[in-house]
Design an enzyme around this catalytic site. Structure first.
Site, mmCIF file in Angstrom:
data_model
loop_
_atom_site.group_PDB
_atom_site.id
_atom_site.type_symbol
_atom_site.label_atom_id
_atom_site.label_comp_id
_atom_site.label_asym_id
_atom_site.label_seq_id
_atom_site.Cartn_x
_atom_site.Cartn_y
_atom_site.Cartn_z
ATOM 1 N N TYR A 11 3.042 23.238 34.273
ATOM 2 C CA TYR A 11 2.915 21.797 34.515
ATOM 3 C C TYR A 11 3.312 20.985 33.289
ATOM 4 C CZ TYR A 11 0.598 22.531 38.979
ATOM 5 O OH TYR A 11 0.332 22.871 40.281
ATOM 6 N N ARG A 38 8.006 31.907 39.066
ATOM 7 C CA ARG A 38 8.046 30.520 38.567
ATOM 8 C C ARG A 38 9.456 30.132 38.150
ATOM 9 N NH1 ARG A 38 2.962 27.621 35.673
ATOM 10 N NH2 ARG A 38 2.284 26.813 37.663
ATOM 11 N N PRO A 89 -6.881 29.433 28.639
ATOM 12 C CA PRO A 89 -8.048 29.367 29.536
ATOM 13 C C PRO A 89 -9.377 29.384 28.794
ATOM 14 C CG PRO A 89 -6.721 31.366 29.937
ATOM 15 C CD PRO A 89 -6.205 30.726 28.695
ATOM 16 N N ALA A 221 -11.976 14.395 25.917
ATOM 17 C CA ALA A 221 -13.433 14.235 25.985
ATOM 18 C C ALA A 221 -13.793 12.765 26.240
ATOM 19 C CB ALA A 221 -14.070 14.735 24.690
ATOM 20 N N LEU A 223 -11.921 10.469 27.736
ATOM 21 C CA LEU A 223 -11.536 10.095 29.098
ATOM 22 C C LEU A 223 -12.567 10.619 30.104
ATOM 23 C CD1 LEU A 223 -7.685 10.788 28.912
ATOM 24 C CD2 LEU A 223 -8.782 8.564 29.253
ATOM 25 N N CYS A 272 -7.869 20.611 32.751
ATOM 26 C CA CYS A 272 -8.156 20.446 31.320
ATOM 27 C C CYS A 272 -9.494 19.833 30.922
ATOM 28 C CB CYS A 272 -7.026 19.665 30.672
ATOM 29 S SG CYS A 272 -5.502 20.612 30.697
ATOM 30 N N PHE A 273 -9.966 18.820 31.643
ATOM 31 C CA PHE A 273 -11.149 18.118 31.131
ATOM 32 C C PHE A 273 -12.305 19.077 30.848
ATOM 33 C CE2 PHE A 273 -10.257 13.537 32.820
ATOM 34 C CZ PHE A 273 -9.306 13.394 31.840
ATOM 35 N N LYS A 275 -12.348 22.415 30.690
ATOM 36 C CA LYS A 275 -11.960 23.457 29.728
ATOM 37 C C LYS A 275 -11.970 22.913 28.287
ATOM 38 C CE LYS A 275 -7.335 24.242 29.547
ATOM 39 N NZ LYS A 275 -6.701 24.034 28.244
HETATM 40 N N1 LIG Z 1 -1.573 20.461 33.131
HETATM 41 C C1 LIG Z 1 -1.610 19.392 32.387
HETATM 42 O O1 LIG Z 1 -1.535 18.277 32.890
HETATM 43 C C2 LIG Z 1 -1.729 19.481 30.893
HETATM 44 C C3 LIG Z 1 -1.924 20.704 30.257
HETATM 45 N N2 LIG Z 1 -2.023 20.765 28.885
HETATM 46 C C4 LIG Z 1 -2.167 22.057 28.195
HETATM 47 O O2 LIG Z 1 -0.905 22.745 28.225
HETATM 48 C C5 LIG Z 1 -1.106 24.162 28.326
HETATM 49 C C6 LIG Z 1 -0.359 24.688 29.533
HETATM 50 O O3 LIG Z 1 -0.873 24.054 30.683
HETATM 51 P P1 LIG Z 1 -0.107 24.106 32.071
HETATM 52 O O4 LIG Z 1 1.335 23.853 31.869
HETATM 53 O O5 LIG Z 1 -0.869 23.237 32.993
HETATM 54 O O6 LIG Z 1 -0.326 25.649 32.466
HETATM 55 P P2 LIG Z 1 0.457 26.502 33.531
HETATM 56 O O7 LIG Z 1 -0.412 27.621 33.944
HETATM 57 O O8 LIG Z 1 1.029 25.611 34.578
HETATM 58 O O9 LIG Z 1 1.706 27.099 32.700
HETATM 59 C C7 LIG Z 1 1.611 28.052 31.704
HETATM 60 C C8 LIG Z 1 2.754 29.045 31.885
HETATM 61 O O10 LIG Z 1 2.788 29.918 30.738
HETATM 62 C C9 LIG Z 1 3.242 31.192 31.181
HETATM 63 N N3 LIG Z 1 2.902 32.187 30.170
HETATM 64 C C10 LIG Z 1 1.675 32.635 29.802
HETATM 65 N N4 LIG Z 1 1.772 33.534 28.806
HETATM 66 C C11 LIG Z 1 3.106 33.646 28.520
HETATM 67 C C12 LIG Z 1 3.850 34.405 27.568
HETATM 68 N N5 LIG Z 1 3.228 35.187 26.692
HETATM 69 N N6 LIG Z 1 5.195 34.292 27.575
HETATM 70 C C13 LIG Z 1 5.818 33.490 28.449
HETATM 71 N N7 LIG Z 1 5.178 32.727 29.372
HETATM 72 C C14 LIG Z 1 3.829 32.806 29.407
HETATM 73 C C15 LIG Z 1 2.544 31.384 32.516
HETATM 74 O O11 LIG Z 1 3.200 32.360 33.318
HETATM 75 C C16 LIG Z 1 2.617 29.967 33.099
HETATM 76 O O12 LIG Z 1 3.733 29.796 33.945
HETATM 77 C C17 LIG Z 1 -2.619 24.363 28.373
HETATM 78 O O13 LIG Z 1 -3.072 24.622 27.065
HETATM 79 C C18 LIG Z 1 -3.146 23.017 28.836
HETATM 80 O O14 LIG Z 1 -4.449 22.791 28.350
HETATM 81 C C19 LIG Z 1 -1.893 19.647 28.117
HETATM 82 C C20 LIG Z 1 -1.682 18.421 28.688
HETATM 83 C C21 LIG Z 1 -1.570 18.228 30.124
HETATM 84 O O1 LIG Z 2 -4.856 17.467 28.993
HETATM 85 C C1 LIG Z 2 -4.603 17.263 30.148
HETATM 86 O O2 LIG Z 2 -4.446 18.151 31.014
HETATM 87 C C2 LIG Z 2 -4.491 15.885 30.706
HETATM 88 O O3 LIG Z 2 -5.761 15.596 31.349
HETATM 89 C C3 LIG Z 2 -5.817 14.354 32.022
HETATM 90 O O4 LIG Z 2 -4.815 14.287 33.027
HETATM 91 P P1 LIG Z 2 -5.022 14.919 34.480
HETATM 92 O O5 LIG Z 2 -6.135 15.900 34.444
HETATM 93 O O6 LIG Z 2 -3.694 15.380 34.929
HETATM 94 O O7 LIG Z 2 -5.423 13.705 35.432
HETATM 95 P P2 LIG Z 2 -6.390 12.420 35.262
HETATM 96 O O8 LIG Z 2 -5.680 11.269 35.829
HETATM 97 O O9 LIG Z 2 -6.915 12.294 33.908
HETATM 98 O O10 LIG Z 2 -7.582 12.775 36.256
HETATM 99 C C4 LIG Z 2 -8.499 13.810 35.970
HETATM 100 C C5 LIG Z 2 -9.624 13.796 36.991
HETATM 101 O O11 LIG Z 2 -10.460 12.667 36.821
HETATM 102 C C6 LIG Z 2 -10.595 11.966 38.044
HETATM 103 N N1 LIG Z 2 -10.781 10.538 37.758
HETATM 104 C C7 LIG Z 2 -9.895 9.873 36.975
HETATM 105 C C8 LIG Z 2 -10.077 8.541 36.687
HETATM 106 C C9 LIG Z 2 -11.187 7.859 37.206
HETATM 107 O O12 LIG Z 2 -11.406 6.648 36.968
HETATM 108 N N2 LIG Z 2 -12.067 8.548 37.979
HETATM 109 C C10 LIG Z 2 -11.903 9.873 38.264
HETATM 110 O O13 LIG Z 2 -12.725 10.475 38.966
HETATM 111 C C11 LIG Z 2 -9.335 12.274 38.806
HETATM 112 O O14 LIG Z 2 -9.481 12.067 40.175
HETATM 113 C C12 LIG Z 2 -9.137 13.728 38.441
HETATM 114 O O15 LIG Z 2 -9.929 14.557 39.246
HETATM 115 C C13 LIG Z 2 -5.532 13.226 31.018
HETATM 116 O O16 LIG Z 2 -5.517 11.991 31.718
HETATM 117 C C14 LIG Z 2 -4.182 13.456 30.316
HETATM 118 O O17 LIG Z 2 -3.995 12.462 29.323
HETATM 119 C C15 LIG Z 2 -4.206 14.835 29.653
HETATM 120 O O18 LIG Z 2 -2.954 15.105 29.056
#
Ligand SMILES: NC(=O)C1=CN([C@@H]2O[C@H](COP(=O)(O)OP(=O)(O)OC[C@H]3O[C@@H](n4cnc5c(N)ncnc54)[C@H](O)[C@@H]3O)[C@@H](O)[C@H]2O)C=CC1
Ligand SMILES: O=C(O)[C@H]1O[C@H](OP(=O)(O)OP(=O)(O)OC[C@H]2O[C@@H](n3ccc(=O)[nH]c3=O)[C@H](O)[C@@H]2O)[C@H](O)[C@@H](O)[C@@H]1O
Length: 480
Positions: A11, A38, A89, A221, A223, A272-273, A275
């Site tokens: 993502y 993927r 994780p 934290a 947010l 994320c929140f 975790k």
């Molecule tokens: N999902 C989100 O909106 C956000 C996530 N993050 C952080 O970004 C990180 C990744 O999150 P996501 O993209 O959501 O996870 P995700 O699970 O969608 O993607 C991670 C990918 O890494 C791959 N992977 C794992 N180990 C590997 C390796 N050794 N070599 C190559 N590929 C490998 C997995 O197969 C997977 O496709 C986490 O630390 C998360 O906390 C930060 C901001 C926003």
């Molecule tokens: O580290 C991350 O993964 C990301 O986590 C959140 O993004 P995200 O989890 O994708 O979505 P949010 O819009 O933050 O919503 C999180 C949860 O809170 C809920 N929420 C949000 C806002 C609100 O007012 N009330 C509420 O219940 C949403 O429905 C959802 O379940 C942060 O907003 C991003 O800045 C950050 O990068």
């Protein structure tokens, strides 16, 4: 041509790199992953994640300067800048289980980089990691460096799902942390140059490594804390006759507080929140700060309380049992405009209702039956491991049916729970839904998307988070 490689096509890795490729045509960007499925999906017309605007960006640069590959080592070797965006994780076993971040995937990526690199590299932490992770990564990389110079940068990602492309095009800030040595500063400048192709310079913040790592945990934290704060007040609104929409609006009008992130809900979800807060709690405990740890732990506790409270409202309203009753669940994703179900409150609500033997019928416009069954069968925190490590055919939960239509899901139901704020749920024909339900017909709005008064006029018994209670619920004991 500068070459960037991103390890982890998830993502974050996928959309972030697609936008870098779009905005920097002179840079070649390769996103690599250990999951063949993927990478195949990224190379197809059916991208592995649903994100508004993403298809367009990928179409414009894929095959030009954006590539998706499973040849991890080759592309790592060729790149000058390596982003690492793998899963981090929550640990499920051993020291810090249930709180600490599991850095297995990060460590294996770092060891692989150290093994295959033949030239100097800038290694960028894109994943969210505990403070001081860069120090550990540095040790792994330099332990057997063969004379190669590594610079570690922390460049946490702040995008939110559902608005990822918008957030990446127009970020509030880009944060880059690095070592305060001449080499460290040079590396920071190299990464800054990439973002400066489209992000105004005053929004690119540079800090030391530890500030960058901690700022990401702190931002999440803060947010999540706002949501738990408004959700805590929503419980008090129900007890007193105040209306959470009016309270949140009045509170948010104070410019020091601001109006965003004050929507009361059935609870926050997402990958994320929870975790990241658990991780923060663990770091505080490890640093001898139990009071600070407990302060942040409370944000999670209120979130769990809110989900339980919702389930209890459903069960107690329906004569204290939902056994054998059909309950329609509208929305399973953790928020609208995404198909992501990681830590969605819908999982806990459905499990709670299943615990009381309900028969559940679920509709979500973006979530497949297979995904829902996996989520309901999976243990806590297991979802955050690469897909290929997860069970292929989990046991299906028999009391759960998944439909592709809201009217089908609600037909013959005793109650409806709205758990995601999809726009289409505002436009449903609730008269038609009511006509086809068992009576009394109950509607529990966990996202405040419907107008309770309009639905009451149709004949529904309505519960809406933090709103004045339906006369039906008023006489029932307060639930927690
Ligand atoms: N999902 C989100 O909106 C956000 C996530 N993050 C952080 O970004 C990180 C990744 O999150 P996501 O993209 O959501 O996870 P995700 O699970 O969608 O993607 C991670 C990918 O890494 C791959 N992977 C794992 N180990 C590997 C390796 N050794 N070599 C190559 N590929 C490998 C997995 O197969 C997977 O496709 C986490 O630390 C998360 O906390 C930060 C901001 C926003
Ligand atoms: O580290 C991350 O993964 C990301 O986590 C959140 O993004 P995200 O989890 O994708 O979505 P949010 O819009 O933050 O919503 C999180 C949860 O809170 C809920 N929420 C949000 C806002 C609100 O007012 N009330 C509420 O219940 C949403 O429905 C959802 O379940 C942060 O907003 C991003 O800045 C950050 O990068």
């Amino acid at each position: 041509m500068v070459k960037i490689c991103c390890i982890g096509a998830g993502y974050v890795g996928g959309p972030t790199m697609a936008v870098i490729a779009l905005k920097c045509p002179a840079i070649e960007v390769v996103v690599v992953d250990i999951s063949f499925a993927r990478i195949n999906a990224w190379n197809s017309d059916q991208l592995p994640i649903y994100e508004p605007g993403l298809d367009d960006v990928v179409k414009q640069c894929r095959g030009r300067n954006l590539f998706f590959s499973t040849e991890v080592e080759k592309h790592v070797q060729e790149a000058e800048i390596i982003f690492v965006s793998v899963n981090t994780p929550t640990k499920t076993r051993g020291l810090g289980a249930g709180k600490a971040a599991d850095l297995t995937y990060w460590e294996s990526a770092a060891r692989m980089i150290a093994d295959v690199a033949k030239s100097d590299k800038i290694v960028v932490e894109k994943s969210t990691v505990p403070v001081k992770t860069a120090e550990a990564i540095e040790k792994i990389l330099t332990h057997n460096s063969k004379g190669i110079n590594y610079q570690i940068l922390s460049n946490p990602e702040f995008l939110a799902e559902g608005t990822a492309i918008q957030d990446l095009f127009n970020p509030d800030r880009v944060l880059i942390g690095g070592r305060e040595t001449p080499e460290g500063k040079k590396a920071v400048q190299a990464l800054k140059k990439v973002y400066a192709q489209w992000v105004p310079e005053d929004r690119i913040l540079t800090t030391n490594l530890w500030s960058a790592e901690l700022s990401k945990l702190a931002a999440n934290a803060f947010l999540a804390q706002r949501i738990s704060s408004v959700n805590a007040i929503s419980a008090l609104c129900e007890a007193t006759g105040a209306n959470i929409a009016e309270v949140a609006y009045s509170v948010g009008k104070d410019s020091r507080i601001g109006p965003k992130f004050l929507n009361a809900s059935v609870g926050f979800g997402g990958s994320c929140f929870q975790k990241d807060i658990l991780n923060l709690v663990y770091i505080c405990e490890c640093n001898g700060l139990p009071e600070v740890a407990n302060y942040w732990k409370q944000v999670i506790k209120i979130n769990d309380y809110q989900k339980n409270r919702f389930v209890n409202r459903v069960v107690s309203s329906m004569f204290n049992t939902v056994s054998g009753k059909k309950i329609a669940v509208l929305g399973f994703a953790f928020k609208k405009d995404t198909g992501d179900t990681r830590e969605t409150p819908a999982i806990d609500v459905c499990k709670g209702l299943l615990g009381d033997k309900a028969a559940i019928s679920i509709y979500d416009p973006q979530v497949s039956e297979d995904q829902i069954q996996r989520d309901l069968a999976m243990n806590k925190f297991d979802w955050d491991h690469p897909i290929h490590l997860q069970p292929l055919s989990p046991t299906t939960v028999k009391q759960v049916a998944v439909t592709w239509d809201a009217y089908e899901a609600t037909k013959g139901a005793h109650g409806v729970c709205i758990l995601t704020e999809w726009d289409e749920f505002k436009e449903l024909n609730y008269q038609k839904i009511y006509d086809n339900m068992q009576k009394p017909a109950f509607l529990f709005d966990g996202r405040n998307v419907v107008d309770p008064e309009k639905l009451r006029a149709i004949g529904f018994v309505v519960y809406a988070i933090g709103k004045p209670l339906d006369p039906w619920l008023k006489d029932l004991p307060a639930v927690a």
